[in-house]
Design an enzyme around this catalytic site. Sequence first.
Site, PDB file in Angstrom:
ATOM      1  N   ASP A   1      -0.159   5.089   1.009  1.00 20.90           N
ATOM      2  CA  ASP A   1      -0.416   5.958   2.169  1.00 20.90           C
ATOM      3  C   ASP A   1      -0.341   5.184   3.480  1.00 20.90           C
ATOM      4  OD1 ASP A   1      -0.756   8.191   0.666  1.00 20.90           O
ATOM      5  OD2 ASP A   1      -2.917   8.352   0.912  1.00 20.90           O
TER       6      ASP A   1
ATOM      7  N   ASP B   1       0.865  -1.168   0.000  1.00 25.08           N
ATOM      8  CA  ASP B   1       0.000   0.000   0.000  1.00 25.08           C
ATOM      9  C   ASP B   1       0.911   1.230   0.000  1.00 25.08           C
ATOM     10  OD1 ASP B   1      -2.273   1.765   0.647  1.00 25.08           O
ATOM     11  OD2 ASP B   1      -1.373   1.798   2.648  1.00 25.08           O
TER      12      ASP B   1
ATOM     13  N   ARG C   1      -7.354  18.381   7.628  1.00 23.35           N
ATOM     14  CA  ARG C   1      -7.427  16.932   7.424  1.00 23.35           C
ATOM     15  C   ARG C   1      -7.285  16.184   8.755  1.00 23.35           C
ATOM     16  NH1 ARG C   1      -5.842  13.096   3.337  1.00 23.35           N
ATOM     17  NH2 ARG C   1      -5.704  14.799   1.818  1.00 23.35           N
TER      18      ARG C   1
ATOM     19  N   ARG D   1     -11.414  17.134  -0.635  1.00 22.37           N
ATOM     20  CA  ARG D   1      -9.998  16.788  -0.699  1.00 22.37           C
ATOM     21  C   ARG D   1      -9.081  18.007  -0.748  1.00 22.37           C
ATOM     22  NH1 ARG D   1      -8.937  11.556  -1.274  1.00 22.37           N
ATOM     23  NH2 ARG D   1      -6.818  12.056  -1.924  1.00 22.37           N
TER      24      ARG D   1
ATOM     25  N   ARG E   1      -0.701  10.923   2.484  1.00 19.87           N
ATOM     26  CA  ARG E   1      -0.544  12.000   1.501  1.00 19.87           C
ATOM     27  C   ARG E   1       0.830  12.676   1.583  1.00 19.87           C
ATOM     28  NH1 ARG E   1      -1.713  11.320  -2.457  1.00 19.87           N
ATOM     29  NH2 ARG E   1      -1.812  13.471  -3.188  1.00 19.87           N
TER      30      ARG E   1
ATOM     31  N   ARG F   1     -12.188   8.883 -10.687  1.00 24.73           N
ATOM     32  CA  ARG F   1     -10.966   8.156 -11.003  1.00 24.73           C
ATOM     33  C   ARG F   1     -11.267   7.069 -12.033  1.00 24.73           C
ATOM     34  NH1 ARG F   1      -8.527   7.306  -4.851  1.00 24.73           N
ATOM     35  NH2 ARG F   1      -8.262   9.508  -4.350  1.00 24.73           N
TER      36      ARG F   1
ATOM     37  N   TYR G   1      -5.117  -8.230   1.964  1.00 19.91           N
ATOM     38  CA  TYR G   1      -4.448  -8.735   3.169  1.00 19.91           C
ATOM     39  C   TYR G   1      -4.907 -10.149   3.509  1.00 19.91           C
ATOM     40  CZ  TYR G   1      -3.576  -9.208   8.220  1.00 19.91           C
ATOM     41  OH  TYR G   1      -3.221  -9.668   9.463  1.00 19.91           O
TER      42      TYR G   1
END
Length: 253
Positions: free
Chosen positions: A20, A18, A147, A140, A27, A129, A227
Amino acid sequence: MTTDWSNRELPNTICLFDVDGTLTPARGVITAEMKKCLEDLRKKCVVGFVGGSDFVKQKEQLGDNVADMFDFCFSENGLTAFRKGKPLASNTFLQYLGEDRYAKLVNFCLHYIADLDLPQKRGTFVEFRQGMINISPIGRNCSREERNAYEVFDLKHRIREKFVEALKKEFEDYNLKYSIGGQISFDVFPIGWDKTYCLRHLEGEGFTKIHFFGDKAFKGGNDWELYEHEAVTGHSIKNPKETQALLKEIFHI
Protein backbone atom coordinates in the site's frame (compact mmCIF):
# COMPACT_ATOMS: atom_id res chain seq x y z
CA MET A 1 19.26 -23.02 1.96
CA THR A 2 20.63 -21.42 -1.16
CA THR A 3 19.23 -20.78 -4.59
CA ASP A 4 21.11 -20.07 -7.75
CA TRP A 5 19.94 -16.63 -8.85
CA SER A 6 22.60 -16.51 -11.57
CA ASN A 7 20.03 -15.50 -14.18
CA ARG A 8 19.97 -12.05 -12.53
CA GLU A 9 22.58 -9.39 -13.21
CA LEU A 10 22.90 -8.81 -9.43
CA PRO A 11 22.25 -12.27 -7.97
CA ASN A 12 23.23 -11.24 -4.43
CA THR A 13 20.79 -8.30 -4.31
CA ILE A 14 17.12 -8.38 -3.32
CA CYS A 15 14.59 -5.57 -3.42
CA LEU A 16 11.69 -5.76 -0.96
CA PHE A 17 8.61 -3.55 -1.28
CA ASP A 18 5.77 -2.49 0.95
CA VAL A 19 2.46 -2.81 -0.92
CA ASP A 20 0.00 0.00 0.00
CA GLY A 21 1.34 3.39 -1.03
CA THR A 22 4.53 1.88 -2.45
CA LEU A 23 3.55 -0.54 -5.22
CA THR A 24 -0.12 0.48 -5.33
CA PRO A 25 -2.28 3.36 -4.15
CA ALA A 26 -3.69 2.69 -0.66
CA ARG A 27 -5.98 -0.35 -1.06
CA GLY A 28 -5.73 0.23 -4.80
CA VAL A 29 -4.62 -1.99 -7.68
CA ILE A 30 -1.17 -2.16 -9.24
CA THR A 31 -0.80 -0.38 -12.58
CA ALA A 32 0.48 -1.93 -15.79
CA GLU A 33 3.36 0.56 -15.65
CA MET A 34 4.43 -0.67 -12.20
CA LYS A 35 4.14 -4.32 -13.31
CA LYS A 36 6.48 -3.60 -16.23
CA CYS A 37 8.89 -1.85 -13.87
CA LEU A 38 9.01 -4.90 -11.58
CA GLU A 39 9.39 -7.22 -14.56
CA ASP A 40 12.44 -5.25 -15.69
CA LEU A 41 13.79 -5.16 -12.13
CA ARG A 42 13.68 -8.98 -11.87
CA LYS A 43 16.19 -9.14 -14.69
CA LYS A 44 18.55 -7.18 -12.45
CA CYS A 45 17.94 -8.70 -9.00
CA VAL A 46 15.66 -10.79 -6.78
CA VAL A 47 12.31 -9.17 -5.94
CA GLY A 48 9.84 -9.59 -3.10
CA PHE A 49 7.05 -7.77 -1.31
CA VAL A 50 6.33 -7.55 2.41
CA GLY A 51 3.00 -6.25 3.71
CA GLY A 52 0.76 -6.48 6.74
CA SER A 53 -2.33 -7.63 4.86
CA ASP A 54 -3.18 -11.27 4.25
CA PHE A 55 -2.34 -13.01 0.98
CA VAL A 56 -5.92 -12.82 -0.31
CA LYS A 57 -5.97 -9.01 -0.07
CA GLN A 58 -2.53 -8.75 -1.62
CA LYS A 59 -3.64 -10.84 -4.58
CA GLU A 60 -6.56 -8.42 -5.02
CA GLN A 61 -4.08 -5.55 -5.26
CA LEU A 62 -1.16 -7.15 -7.07
CA GLY A 63 -2.96 -9.76 -9.19
CA ASP A 64 -3.84 -13.43 -8.99
CA ASN A 65 -0.45 -14.31 -10.47
CA VAL A 66 1.41 -12.55 -7.66
CA ALA A 67 3.44 -15.67 -6.79
CA ASP A 68 4.81 -15.62 -10.35
CA MET A 69 5.50 -11.87 -10.30
CA PHE A 70 7.68 -12.00 -7.18
CA ASP A 71 10.43 -14.35 -6.03
CA PHE A 72 9.37 -13.88 -2.39
CA CYS A 73 5.86 -13.09 -1.12
CA PHE A 74 5.73 -12.01 2.52
CA SER A 75 2.14 -11.63 3.69
CA GLU A 76 1.36 -10.47 7.23
CA ASN A 77 4.99 -9.34 7.59
CA GLY A 78 6.24 -12.79 6.64
CA LEU A 79 4.11 -14.90 9.00
CA THR A 80 2.66 -16.28 5.78
CA ALA A 81 5.40 -16.54 3.17
CA PHE A 82 6.11 -17.98 -0.26
CA ARG A 83 9.43 -18.58 -1.97
CA LYS A 84 9.25 -19.18 -5.72
CA GLY A 85 5.55 -19.93 -5.24
CA LYS A 86 6.06 -22.53 -2.51
CA PRO A 87 4.90 -21.90 1.09
CA LEU A 88 7.44 -21.40 3.88
CA ALA A 89 7.04 -22.04 7.62
CA SER A 90 4.26 -20.00 9.25
CA ASN A 91 3.25 -18.87 12.74
CA THR A 92 0.07 -17.37 14.25
CA PHE A 93 -0.84 -14.57 16.62
CA LEU A 94 -3.42 -16.77 18.34
CA GLN A 95 -0.84 -19.44 19.13
CA TYR A 96 1.37 -16.76 20.63
CA LEU A 97 -1.27 -15.21 22.93
CA GLY A 98 -3.62 -18.09 23.69
CA GLU A 99 -7.43 -17.86 23.62
CA ASP A 100 -7.93 -16.19 27.03
CA ARG A 101 -5.48 -13.35 26.57
CA TYR A 102 -6.58 -12.88 22.97
CA ALA A 103 -10.24 -12.54 24.08
CA LYS A 104 -9.31 -9.90 26.68
CA LEU A 105 -7.47 -7.87 24.04
CA VAL A 106 -10.33 -8.00 21.52
CA ASN A 107 -12.98 -7.21 24.16
CA PHE A 108 -11.02 -4.14 25.26
CA CYS A 109 -10.75 -2.91 21.65
CA LEU A 110 -14.47 -3.32 20.98
CA HIS A 111 -15.43 -1.51 24.20
CA TYR A 112 -12.99 1.30 23.38
CA ILE A 113 -14.40 1.72 19.85
CA ALA A 114 -17.97 1.68 21.18
CA ASP A 115 -17.17 4.76 23.28
CA LEU A 116 -15.52 6.70 20.44
CA ASP A 117 -17.43 9.64 18.99
CA LEU A 118 -16.73 9.43 15.25
CA PRO A 119 -18.52 10.91 12.19
CA GLN A 120 -19.11 7.37 10.86
CA LYS A 121 -18.79 3.79 12.05
CA ARG A 122 -19.13 0.93 9.63
CA GLY A 123 -18.05 -2.69 10.11
CA THR A 124 -15.09 -5.00 10.73
CA PHE A 125 -13.48 -3.07 13.57
CA VAL A 126 -11.18 -5.96 14.53
CA GLU A 127 -9.81 -8.06 11.69
CA PHE A 128 -8.20 -11.34 12.70
CA ARG A 129 -5.10 -12.21 10.70
CA GLN A 130 -2.53 -14.96 10.85
CA GLY A 131 0.19 -12.94 12.55
CA MET A 132 -1.64 -9.97 14.01
CA ILE A 133 -4.94 -8.21 14.48
CA ASN A 134 -5.81 -5.07 12.56
CA ILE A 135 -7.86 -2.48 14.45
CA SER A 136 -9.94 0.13 12.62
CA PRO A 137 -11.95 2.67 14.65
CA ILE A 138 -14.21 3.49 11.68
CA GLY A 139 -14.32 -0.11 10.42
CA ARG A 140 -12.68 -1.59 7.34
CA ASN A 141 -16.01 -1.76 5.48
CA CYS A 142 -16.09 2.00 4.94
CA SER A 143 -16.21 3.41 1.41
CA ARG A 144 -13.20 5.06 -0.23
CA GLU A 145 -14.75 8.50 0.37
CA GLU A 146 -15.33 7.68 4.05
CA ARG A 147 -11.79 6.31 4.28
CA ASN A 148 -10.32 9.55 2.94
CA ALA A 149 -12.47 11.67 5.25
CA TYR A 150 -11.56 9.57 8.27
CA GLU A 151 -7.84 9.95 7.54
CA VAL A 152 -8.20 13.75 7.80
CA PHE A 153 -10.29 13.39 10.98
CA ASP A 154 -7.74 11.02 12.52
CA LEU A 155 -4.80 13.29 11.79
CA LYS A 156 -6.62 16.16 13.53
CA HIS A 157 -7.92 14.26 16.57
CA ARG A 158 -5.19 11.58 16.90
CA ILE A 159 -7.78 8.82 17.34
CA ARG A 160 -5.47 5.93 16.46
CA GLU A 161 -2.53 7.41 18.36
CA LYS A 162 -4.59 7.71 21.57
CA PHE A 163 -6.04 4.22 21.04
CA VAL A 164 -2.53 2.76 20.83
CA GLU A 165 -1.48 4.53 24.03
CA ALA A 166 -4.50 3.08 25.86
CA LEU A 167 -3.60 -0.43 24.66
CA LYS A 168 0.04 -0.04 25.70
CA LYS A 169 -1.07 0.88 29.21
CA GLU A 170 -3.71 -1.86 29.52
CA PHE A 171 -1.63 -4.69 28.06
CA GLU A 172 1.92 -3.75 29.01
CA ASP A 173 2.68 -7.38 29.98
CA TYR A 174 1.61 -8.84 26.60
CA ASN A 175 4.90 -8.01 24.82
CA LEU A 176 3.03 -6.44 21.91
CA LYS A 177 3.94 -3.82 19.34
CA TYR A 178 1.55 -1.36 17.69
CA SER A 179 2.06 0.03 14.21
CA ILE A 180 -0.06 2.74 12.60
CA GLY A 181 -0.25 2.32 8.81
CA GLY A 182 -2.55 3.17 5.93
CA GLN A 183 -5.46 5.54 6.39
CA ILE A 184 -7.86 3.97 8.86
CA SER A 185 -6.25 1.29 11.02
CA PHE A 186 -3.28 0.03 13.01
CA ASP A 187 -1.70 -3.38 13.51
CA VAL A 188 -1.12 -5.23 16.77
CA PHE A 189 1.46 -8.02 16.87
CA PRO A 190 4.17 -9.55 19.11
CA ILE A 191 7.41 -7.62 19.43
CA GLY A 192 9.74 -8.84 16.70
CA TRP A 193 6.84 -9.69 14.40
CA ASP A 194 7.02 -6.40 12.49
CA LYS A 195 8.24 -6.35 8.89
CA THR A 196 11.72 -7.41 9.99
CA TYR A 197 10.20 -10.87 10.55
CA CYS A 198 10.51 -11.52 6.82
CA LEU A 199 14.31 -11.37 7.09
CA ARG A 200 14.25 -14.75 8.83
CA HIS A 201 13.18 -16.30 5.55
CA LEU A 202 16.17 -14.79 3.73
CA GLU A 203 18.82 -16.34 5.98
CA GLY A 204 21.04 -18.66 4.00
CA GLU A 205 20.03 -17.16 0.64
CA GLY A 206 23.38 -15.41 0.25
CA PHE A 207 22.09 -11.86 -0.23
CA THR A 208 24.70 -9.23 0.48
CA LYS A 209 22.46 -6.27 -0.38
CA ILE A 210 18.85 -5.91 0.77
CA HIS A 211 16.92 -2.85 -0.43
CA PHE A 212 13.55 -1.98 1.10
CA PHE A 213 11.08 0.60 -0.23
CA GLY A 214 8.22 1.89 1.94
CA ASP A 215 5.97 4.92 2.36
CA LYS A 216 5.56 4.64 6.15
CA ALA A 217 9.26 4.79 6.97
CA PHE A 218 8.96 6.95 10.08
CA LYS A 219 8.80 6.15 13.79
CA GLY A 220 5.39 4.59 14.47
CA GLY A 221 4.89 3.75 10.80
CA ASN A 222 4.66 0.11 9.80
CA ASP A 223 7.72 0.31 7.51
CA TRP A 224 10.05 1.86 10.08
CA GLU A 225 11.64 -1.23 11.65
CA LEU A 226 12.61 -2.80 8.33
CA TYR A 227 13.63 0.57 6.87
CA GLU A 228 16.12 1.22 9.69
CA HIS A 229 17.37 -2.38 10.13
CA GLU A 230 21.16 -2.61 10.07
CA ALA A 231 21.16 -5.26 7.33
CA VAL A 232 18.86 -3.22 5.07
CA THR A 233 19.30 -0.22 2.79
CA GLY A 234 16.05 1.63 3.35
CA HIS A 235 14.33 3.96 0.89
CA SER A 236 11.50 6.23 2.01
CA ILE A 237 9.05 7.09 -0.75
CA LYS A 238 5.67 8.85 -0.83
CA ASN A 239 3.83 6.99 -3.60
CA PRO A 240 4.24 4.40 -6.39
CA LYS A 241 5.47 7.03 -8.84
CA GLU A 242 8.38 7.79 -6.53
CA THR A 243 9.08 4.07 -6.22
CA GLN A 244 9.36 3.74 -9.99
CA ALA A 245 11.54 6.83 -10.31
CA LEU A 246 13.92 5.59 -7.61
CA LEU A 247 14.20 2.12 -9.18
CA LYS A 248 15.07 3.68 -12.52
CA GLU A 249 17.70 5.85 -10.82
CA ILE A 250 19.30 3.00 -8.83
CA PHE A 251 19.03 0.11 -11.27
CA HIS A 252 18.84 1.95 -14.62
CA ILE A 253 15.78 0.05 -15.79
